[in-house]
Enzyme design. Structure first.
Site, short mmCIF file in Angstrom:
data_model
loop_
_atom_site.label_atom_id
_atom_site.label_comp_id
_atom_site.label_asym_id
_atom_site.label_seq_id
_atom_site.Cartn_x
_atom_site.Cartn_y
_atom_site.Cartn_z
N GLY A 43 0.81 -1.22 0.00
CA GLY A 43 0.00 0.00 0.00
C GLY A 43 0.83 1.26 0.00
CB VAL A 44 -0.09 4.84 -0.24
CG1 VAL A 44 -0.33 4.80 -1.72
CG2 VAL A 44 -1.39 4.81 0.53
CB VAL B 155 4.17 1.58 7.54
CG1 VAL B 155 4.25 0.14 8.00
CG2 VAL B 155 4.21 2.54 8.73
CD GLU C 208 -4.08 0.47 -5.15
OE1 GLU C 208 -5.15 0.06 -4.77
OE2 GLU C 208 -3.52 1.42 -4.62
O1 0RQ Z 1 -0.57 11.77 11.11
O2 0RQ Z 1 1.37 12.88 10.11
O3 0RQ Z 1 -0.37 14.18 11.37
O4 0RQ Z 1 1.19 12.63 12.59
O5 0RQ Z 1 -2.12 9.19 10.64
O6 0RQ Z 1 0.26 7.76 9.89
O7 0RQ Z 1 1.99 6.28 10.86
O8 0RQ Z 1 2.70 8.03 9.13
O9 0RQ Z 1 1.36 5.93 8.54
O10 0RQ Z 1 1.99 6.98 6.25
O11 0RQ Z 1 1.77 4.49 6.68
O12 0RQ Z 1 -0.29 5.98 6.65
C1 0RQ Z 1 -3.60 4.35 7.20
C2 0RQ Z 1 -3.13 6.74 6.68
C3 0RQ Z 1 -1.24 5.15 7.25
C4 0RQ Z 1 -2.41 4.93 5.05
C5 0RQ Z 1 -2.60 5.30 6.55
C6 0RQ Z 1 -1.99 9.44 12.04
C7 0RQ Z 1 -0.49 9.62 12.22
C8 0RQ Z 1 -0.13 10.42 10.98
C9 0RQ Z 1 -0.30 8.75 9.06
P1 0RQ Z 1 0.49 12.96 11.31
P2 0RQ Z 1 1.68 7.05 9.63
P3 0RQ Z 1 1.30 5.87 6.96
C10 0RQ Z 1 -3.26 1.01 -1.62
C11 0RQ Z 1 -3.55 0.98 -0.17
C12 0RQ Z 1 -5.63 3.71 3.36
C13 0RQ Z 1 -5.46 3.48 1.88
C14 0RQ Z 1 -4.69 2.23 1.54
C15 0RQ Z 1 -3.69 4.99 4.25
C16 0RQ Z 1 -1.02 9.80 9.92
O13 0RQ Z 1 -1.86 3.65 4.98
O14 0RQ Z 1 -4.12 6.05 3.81
O15 0RQ Z 1 -4.36 1.41 2.37
N1 0RQ Z 1 -4.36 3.81 4.07
N2 0RQ Z 1 -4.38 2.09 0.27
O16 0RQ Z 1 -0.22 10.31 13.43
C17 0RQ Z 1 -5.23 9.07 15.03
C18 0RQ Z 1 -4.71 6.80 15.12
C19 0RQ Z 1 -3.67 7.02 14.15
C20 0RQ Z 1 -3.50 8.33 13.68
C21 0RQ Z 1 -2.06 7.02 12.70
N3 0RQ Z 1 -4.94 5.58 15.60
N4 0RQ Z 1 -5.46 7.84 15.50
N5 0RQ Z 1 -4.29 9.36 14.11
N6 0RQ Z 1 -2.49 8.29 12.79
N7 0RQ Z 1 -2.76 6.23 13.54
C22 0RQ Z 1 -2.76 2.32 -2.24
C23 0RQ Z 1 -3.89 3.21 -2.68
O17 0RQ Z 1 -4.98 2.97 -2.34
C24 0RQ Z 1 -3.68 4.33 -3.57
#
Ligand code: 0RQ
Length: 498
Positions: free
Chosen positions: A264-265, A268, A289
């Site tokens: 995914g994007v 991590v 993707e």
């Molecule tokens: O926010 O930057 O303001 O601190 O969420 O979190 O840990 O940097 O993680 O960049 O891997 O993104 C799910 C968003 C993770 C992404 C998600 C806050 C955290 C930070 C980002 P800040 P990290 P990542 C195929 C796959 C859905 C689409 C998908 C995503 C920000 O993986 O968009 O999977 N997934 N597509 O602080 C409140 C919590 C939190 C939180 C993290 N529990 N509560 N805030 N954050 N956990 C590709 C495509 O579809 C195109």
């Protein structure tokens, strides 16, 4: 040399401003763009400028492939132009516009967006604005760094605007496979795709020249955001994933070179790919993707022999390096429309190993990928649902806490559910990995709390489940305390910590 060698298309060359002037208030517009690549770079800015100059409440409905960039979603959201948007987005200005209620956001699965447009579920498509890397003498279009929904927008739109961007390498010709066999039910036929690099379509996009009302030349880079270097947490998560895959091989459940990977994007997901580079795995393939830096590194080291995707999402450095020697990657990368890259039938047949980020998971395995505290959207479900539900094996990864430990990513009840407990197989945090396959809800809860929750929150999660079980003598299957299930989120909102 000009990238537009078709006389008919050449005769339609114009400025971004003139092209933007053909888009009307209320139009439904399909634009190219997927994870910050292959989006139009000039017409959206001209449209935003025009809306600002005209004043009033000029607005459009905007459909894309996935997330775009400041030059598209950013400028249009800041100008207040986007009334409705689908599917995936990640721009801060647009996110704000959605979360403050100005933009209506429809968060569809990425594989659904094209077919639902074809089904007529979104209404008529007035305009398509699509970036390509060249127009051939016969009018065929060479796509650029993403394919996304471009085929569908070009086919369905009443009017078409083409942006031809010569920042992209001319060597893109031959990288794409655009499937033209899609039919609507009941005429649909099986998609005969048996291998990530198998061609089932054409290298080019087609467009009816009669519909093309403007062609605009650009020379501008894709968004190209930098990735964070993998930190200790992402390295730990990546190691858990890789160790688990090794174990699956010893159990005879996976071949030595695994099955095609989807990643995914985000940072991590990128870090997990980097971990594969240090592993003993060879001859890996990917059916995914997005090609991020980590995946390109794997191709460079020879670990990854074949990648099918719909888009690149590279850092500036990596994009420059790719563009300089794009020809060398030909035959190892194939870029498809997102309805094929994310097609449930193909994902199920090939047996994908899907690795996606999450925001939080609850003790029973429901996963929230999209919302903070149940209400505010971050990005969207993207392709995570397409892949996770149909994968051979799926992982959801996240640090066990967020915001400096004030938030636990493992909660009693997910504040929003994108992937239900029925779809989720393996949860991973830096603490460890919970293999949930074949487990009942209470057995899952035990594993998730022990292996994935942060030690600071483990006892409270266990206490919750113990009290829930005691309070529900006839509700032992998935015990909950309904009044308390979302109290951790309430705590965070009221007191700044869970
Ligand atoms: O926010 O930057 O303001 O601190 O969420 O979190 O840990 O940097 O993680 O960049 O891997 O993104 C799910 C968003 C993770 C992404 C998600 C806050 C955290 C930070 C980002 P800040 P990290 P990542 C195929 C796959 C859905 C689409 C998908 C995503 C920000 O993986 O968009 O999977 N997934 N597509 O602080 C409140 C919590 C939190 C939180 C993290 N529990 N509560 N805030 N954050 N956990 C590709 C495509 O579809 C195109």
């Amino acid at each position: 040399m000009s990238r537009i060698t078709c006389p008919v298309m050449n005769s339609k060359l114009t400025t971004a401003e003139r092209a933007a002037a053909t888009i009307n208030d209320g139009d439904r517009v399909g634009m190219s763009g997927f994870t910050g690549s292959g989006y139009p770079k000039a017409v959206p800015a001209a449209l935003a400028e025009r809306a600002k100059n005209e004043g009033g409440d000029f607005g459009i409905e905007l459909l894309t492939g996935a997330s775009t960039a400041p030059e598209l979603d950013g400028v249009l959201a800041e100008a207040g132009v986007i009334r409705k948007r689908l599917p995936f987005q990640s721009d801060p200005a647009l996110r704000k516009s959605i979360n403050t209620g100005h933009t209506e956001y429809v968060d569809t699965h990425l594989s659904h967006s094209a077919q639902q447009a074809w089904f007529g579920f979104y209404g008529n498509l007035d305009v398509a604005v699509v970036e390509v890397s060249a127009v051939l003498p016969n009018g065929l279009l060479v796509p650029s760094s993403s394919v996304g929904n471009n085929k569908t927008w070009l086919d369905l739109a009443d009017k078409v605007i083409i942006e031809v961007n010569d920042w992209h390498p001319r060597a893109y010709e031959g990288f794409h496979d655009v499937y033209y066999g899609t039919k609507l039910p009941p005429e649909r036929r099986p998609i005969q795709l048996l291998d990530p690099l198998q061609r089932i379509g054409d290298p080019y996009l087609r467009v009816d020249p009669e519909k093309v009302i403007a062609v605009v030349e650009t020379h501008a880079p894709d968004r190209n955001l930098p990735f964070k270097d993998p930190d200790e947490n992402s390295k730990a998560m990546a190691e858990h994933v890789v160790d688990f895959l090794r174990f699956e091989i010893t159990q005879g459940r996976l071949p030595e070179n695994l099955l095609p990977l989807q990643s995914g994007v985000g940072n991590v997901a990128n870090a997990v790919m980097a971990e594969f580079a240090h592993s003993e795995f060879e001859n890996l393939t990917a059916y995914t993707e997005v090609i991020q830096d980590g995946m390109l590194d794997l191709i460079d080291t020879g670990k990854l022999t074949a990648v099918s995707a719909t888009a690149f999402s590279l850092s500036a450095e990596r994009a420059a390096a790719f563009n300089a020697k794009a020809e060398e990657y030909k035959g190892r990368i194939l870029m498809r429309t997102q309805e094929i890259s994310n097609h449930p039938e193909v994902i199920r047949r090939l047996g994908i190993i899907a690795i996606n980020g999450m925001v939080e998971a609850d003790i029973y395995g429901n996963v929230n990928s999209t919302h903070v505290m149940g209400s505010s959207i971050i990005n969207g479900i993207g392709g995570s649902g397409d892949f996770a539900r149909n994968a051979f094996l799926n992982f959801f990864v996240s640090p066990s806490t967020a915001k400096g430990g004030k938030i636990s990513s493992i909660v009693p009840f997910a504040s929003h559910v994108d992937h239900t407990e029925h779809d989720v197989q393996v949860l991973v945090t830096e603490q460890g990995l919970a293999d949930l396959r074949g487990l009942s809800p209470t057995a899952r809860a035990k594993k998730i709390i022990t292996n994935c929750a942060h030690p600071d929150y483990r006892d409270r999660l266990q206490d919750y489940i113990d009290r829930a079980a005691a309070a529900n003598p006839n509700g032992q299957h998935t015990p909950h305390l309904l009044a308390e299930a979302l109290s951790w989120h309430e705590n965070y909102q009221s007191h700044g910590h869970m």
